[in-house]
Design a protein around this motif. Structure first.
Motif, PDB file in Angstrom:
ATOM      1  N   LEU A 102       8.375   4.775  -0.018  1.00 57.85           N
ATOM      2  CA  LEU A 102       7.694   5.412   1.112  1.00 57.85           C
ATOM      3  C   LEU A 102       7.745   4.570   2.382  1.00 57.85           C
ATOM      4  O   LEU A 102       7.928   5.105   3.471  1.00 57.85           O
ATOM      5  CB  LEU A 102       6.246   5.741   0.748  1.00 57.85           C
ATOM      6  N   GLY A 103       7.605   3.260   2.257  1.00 62.58           N
ATOM      7  CA  GLY A 103       7.653   2.408   3.440  1.00 62.58           C
ATOM      8  C   GLY A 103       8.978   2.530   4.178  1.00 62.58           C
ATOM      9  O   GLY A 103       9.008   2.685   5.393  1.00 62.58           O
ATOM     10  N   LYS A 104      10.073   2.498   3.437  1.00 65.14           N
ATOM     11  CA  LYS A 104      11.410   2.616   4.040  1.00 65.14           C
ATOM     12  C   LYS A 104      11.603   4.011   4.637  1.00 65.14           C
ATOM     13  O   LYS A 104      12.162   4.168   5.724  1.00 65.14           O
ATOM     14  CB  LYS A 104      12.483   2.319   2.983  1.00 65.14           C
ATOM     15  N   TYR A 105      11.140   4.999   3.946  1.00 63.44           N
ATOM     16  CA  TYR A 105      11.242   6.378   4.425  1.00 63.44           C
ATOM     17  C   TYR A 105      10.503   6.536   5.759  1.00 63.44           C
ATOM     18  O   TYR A 105      11.046   7.088   6.724  1.00 63.44           O
ATOM     19  CB  TYR A 105      10.653   7.307   3.367  1.00 63.44           C
ATOM     20  N   HIS A 106       9.272   6.027   5.805  1.00 64.85           N
ATOM     21  CA  HIS A 106       8.484   6.122   7.029  1.00 64.85           C
ATOM     22  C   HIS A 106       9.139   5.298   8.145  1.00 64.85           C
ATOM     23  O   HIS A 106       9.229   5.750   9.294  1.00 64.85           O
ATOM     24  CB  HIS A 106       7.055   5.648   6.755  1.00 64.85           C
ATOM     25  N   ALA A 157       0.830  -1.207   0.000  1.00 62.36           N
ATOM     26  CA  ALA A 157       0.000   0.000   0.000  1.00 62.36           C
ATOM     27  C   ALA A 157       0.863   1.255   0.000  1.00 62.36           C
ATOM     28  O   ALA A 157       0.575   2.213  -0.726  1.00 62.36           O
ATOM     29  CB  ALA A 157      -0.940   0.002   1.202  1.00 62.36           C
ATOM     30  N   TYR A 158       1.930   1.249   0.799  1.00 60.50           N
ATOM     31  CA  TYR A 158       2.844   2.400   0.819  1.00 60.50           C
ATOM     32  C   TYR A 158       3.508   2.584  -0.541  1.00 60.50           C
ATOM     33  O   TYR A 158       3.637   3.712  -1.033  1.00 60.50           O
ATOM     34  CB  TYR A 158       3.909   2.227   1.901  1.00 60.50           C
ATOM     35  N   GLU A 159       3.957   1.490  -1.142  1.00 54.64           N
ATOM     36  CA  GLU A 159       4.644   1.577  -2.430  1.00 54.64           C
ATOM     37  C   GLU A 159       3.711   2.073  -3.531  1.00 54.64           C
ATOM     38  O   GLU A 159       4.173   2.687  -4.490  1.00 54.64           O
ATOM     39  CB  GLU A 159       5.266   0.234  -2.794  1.00 54.64           C
TER      40      GLU A 159
END
Length: 110
Positions: free
Chosen positions: A94-98, A86-88
């Motif tokens: 975005l997942g790694k960033y968050h 979902a983030y991707e």
């Protein structure tokens, strides 16, 4: 954008309206994280750390995570899971960033 993927696994007493509001707020936070990522703001930047604080406060409506538990939640954003997917869909990376932002904030504040 689909969030709350595993929500059917949990019992809650929230109304349909409350659940819709939670989804909206989470979606707005996610979009704000994506904007920071897409404009090159480091996950350690104070403006991103403010977003993490808001995310943590959002989570407090449902549970009170320890530092380790909060970081583990963020790990679901990078490990193969529907959350990561979902983030991707919102923004690549975005997942790694968050996750990185959560780890920084949790280490300083929890």
């Amino acid at each position: 954008m689909k969030f709350g993927i595993h929500s059917e696994q949990y019992q809650n007493n929230f109304s349909k309206e409350e659940t819709q509001k939670f989804t909206e707020v989470f979606g707005e936070l996610t979009q704000e994280f994506a904007e920071k990522l897409n404009t090159g703001v480091p996950s350690s930047d104070e403006s991103v750390q403010v977003l993490v604080r808001r995310h943590y406060e959002f989570c407090l409506q449902f549970w009170t995570p320890t530092k380790e538990a909060y970081k583990s939640l963020a790990m679901t954003y990078i490990l193969p899971s529907p959350y990561r997917d979902a983030y991707e869909e919102v923004a690549e990376g975005l997942g790694k960033y968050h996750y990185d932002a959560v780890c920084i904030w949790a280490d300083k504040n929890l």
